[in-house]
Design a protein around this motif. Sequence first.
Motif, PDB file in Angstrom:
ATOM      1  N   ASP A  10       0.823  -1.205   0.000  1.00  0.00           N
ATOM      2  CA  ASP A  10       0.000   0.000   0.000  1.00  0.00           C
ATOM      3  C   ASP A  10       0.858   1.257   0.000  1.00  0.00           C
ATOM      4  O   ASP A  10       0.345   2.362   0.022  1.00  0.00           O
ATOM      5  CB  ASP A  10      -0.959   0.002   1.186  1.00  0.00           C
ATOM      6  N   ARG A  11       2.153   1.090  -0.067  1.00  0.00           N
ATOM      7  CA  ARG A  11       3.087   2.219  -0.119  1.00  0.00           C
ATOM      8  C   ARG A  11       3.370   2.613  -1.566  1.00  0.00           C
ATOM      9  O   ARG A  11       3.417   1.777  -2.459  1.00  0.00           O
ATOM     10  CB  ARG A  11       4.408   1.867   0.566  1.00  0.00           C
ATOM     11  N   TYR A  31      12.107   3.224   6.948  1.00  0.00           N
ATOM     12  CA  TYR A  31      11.126   3.466   8.002  1.00  0.00           C
ATOM     13  C   TYR A  31       9.728   3.613   7.393  1.00  0.00           C
ATOM     14  O   TYR A  31       8.754   3.111   7.942  1.00  0.00           O
ATOM     15  CB  TYR A  31      11.472   4.720   8.807  1.00  0.00           C
ATOM     16  N   TYR A  32       9.632   4.303   6.278  1.00  0.00           N
ATOM     17  CA  TYR A  32       8.347   4.486   5.589  1.00  0.00           C
ATOM     18  C   TYR A  32       7.761   3.144   5.153  1.00  0.00           C
ATOM     19  O   TYR A  32       6.554   2.936   5.226  1.00  0.00           O
ATOM     20  CB  TYR A  32       8.536   5.410   4.379  1.00  0.00           C
ATOM     21  N   LEU A  33       8.609   2.231   4.718  1.00  0.00           N
ATOM     22  CA  LEU A  33       8.147   0.931   4.247  1.00  0.00           C
ATOM     23  C   LEU A  33       7.944  -0.072   5.383  1.00  0.00           C
ATOM     24  O   LEU A  33       7.542  -1.205   5.140  1.00  0.00           O
ATOM     25  CB  LEU A  33       9.142   0.353   3.235  1.00  0.00           C
ATOM     26  N   ARG A  66      11.181  -3.911  -1.942  1.00  0.00           N
ATOM     27  CA  ARG A  66       9.956  -4.443  -1.348  1.00  0.00           C
ATOM     28  C   ARG A  66       9.743  -3.882   0.047  1.00  0.00           C
ATOM     29  O   ARG A  66      10.676  -3.407   0.682  1.00  0.00           O
ATOM     30  CB  ARG A  66      10.017  -5.961  -1.300  1.00  0.00           C
ATOM     31  N   ASP A  67       8.497  -3.958   0.520  1.00  0.00           N
ATOM     32  CA  ASP A  67       8.192  -3.464   1.858  1.00  0.00           C
ATOM     33  C   ASP A  67       8.467  -4.528   2.917  1.00  0.00           C
ATOM     34  O   ASP A  67       9.041  -5.571   2.623  1.00  0.00           O
ATOM     35  CB  ASP A  67       6.760  -2.950   1.938  1.00  0.00           C
ATOM     36  N   ASN A  68       8.039  -4.289   4.149  1.00  0.00           N
ATOM     37  CA  ASN A  68       8.354  -5.197   5.248  1.00  0.00           C
ATOM     38  C   ASN A  68       7.684  -6.567   5.124  1.00  0.00           C
ATOM     39  O   ASN A  68       8.158  -7.535   5.698  1.00  0.00           O
ATOM     40  CB  ASN A  68       8.003  -4.559   6.598  1.00  0.00           C
ATOM     41  N   SER A  69       6.601  -6.674   4.386  1.00  0.00           N
ATOM     42  CA  SER A  69       5.937  -7.972   4.217  1.00  0.00           C
ATOM     43  C   SER A  69       6.393  -8.701   2.964  1.00  0.00           C
ATOM     44  O   SER A  69       5.897  -9.778   2.661  1.00  0.00           O
ATOM     45  CB  SER A  69       4.417  -7.789   4.204  1.00  0.00           C
ATOM     46  N   GLY A  70       7.297  -8.109   2.209  1.00  0.00           N
ATOM     47  CA  GLY A  70       7.820  -8.738   0.999  1.00  0.00           C
ATOM     48  C   GLY A  70       7.036  -8.421  -0.261  1.00  0.00           C
ATOM     49  O   GLY A  70       7.343  -8.933  -1.327  1.00  0.00           O
ATOM     50  N   ALA A  71       6.039  -7.556  -0.144  1.00  0.00           N
ATOM     51  CA  ALA A  71       5.234  -7.188  -1.309  1.00  0.00           C
ATOM     52  C   ALA A  71       5.936  -6.073  -2.096  1.00  0.00           C
ATOM     53  O   ALA A  71       6.538  -5.186  -1.514  1.00  0.00           O
ATOM     54  CB  ALA A  71       3.848  -6.701  -0.854  1.00  0.00           C
ATOM     55  N   PRO A  72       5.856  -6.145  -3.426  1.00  0.00           N
ATOM     56  CA  PRO A  72       6.453  -5.067  -4.227  1.00  0.00           C
ATOM     57  C   PRO A  72       5.709  -3.757  -4.024  1.00  0.00           C
ATOM     58  O   PRO A  72       4.506  -3.747  -3.752  1.00  0.00           O
ATOM     59  CB  PRO A  72       6.320  -5.569  -5.663  1.00  0.00           C
ATOM     60  N   ILE A  73       6.427  -2.662  -4.137  1.00  0.00           N
ATOM     61  CA  ILE A  73       5.843  -1.334  -3.963  1.00  0.00           C
ATOM     62  C   ILE A  73       4.975  -1.023  -5.178  1.00  0.00           C
ATOM     63  O   ILE A  73       5.363  -1.252  -6.308  1.00  0.00           O
ATOM     64  CB  ILE A  73       6.948  -0.282  -3.793  1.00  0.00           C
ATOM     65  N   ARG A  74       3.796  -0.449  -4.917  1.00  0.00           N
ATOM     66  CA  ARG A  74       2.884  -0.158  -6.034  1.00  0.00           C
ATOM     67  C   ARG A  74       3.342   1.078  -6.806  1.00  0.00           C
ATOM     68  O   ARG A  74       4.052   1.922  -6.263  1.00  0.00           O
ATOM     69  CB  ARG A  74       1.451   0.017  -5.550  1.00  0.00           C
ATOM     70  N   GLN A  75       2.944   1.133  -8.030  1.00  0.00           N
ATOM     71  CA  GLN A  75       3.317   2.258  -8.891  1.00  0.00           C
ATOM     72  C   GLN A  75       2.664   3.491  -8.460  1.00  0.00           C
ATOM     73  O   GLN A  75       2.188   4.242  -8.273  1.00  0.00           O
ATOM     74  CB  GLN A  75       2.955   1.962 -10.347  1.00  0.00           C
TER      75      GLN A  75
END
Length: 75
Positions: A10-11, A31-33, A66-75
């Motif tokens: 969601d970042r 920190y943001y991610l 990637r963020d803390n859960s391993g999901a790619p950052i959205r565009q």
Amino acid sequence: MANYTTITSDRSKKTTLILCVCGGIFGIHDYYLGRIASGLIKTCTVNFCCLGWIIDMIKIATGGYRDNSGAPIRQ
């Protein structure tokens, strides 16, 4: 017909890249991610003497970060 769903963070990629450019030597984008441990290490080591900062910018721009859960950052 198959339905495909992709899980993305969601970042925002744009916000992450701006944070990396402005405060990346201190790991602010981590920190943001939600990557607190990584952010603390980067803050204490000044992002590995700025080498990690350049690598992070390239990875964010190309979509490999990637963020803390391993999901790619959205565009």
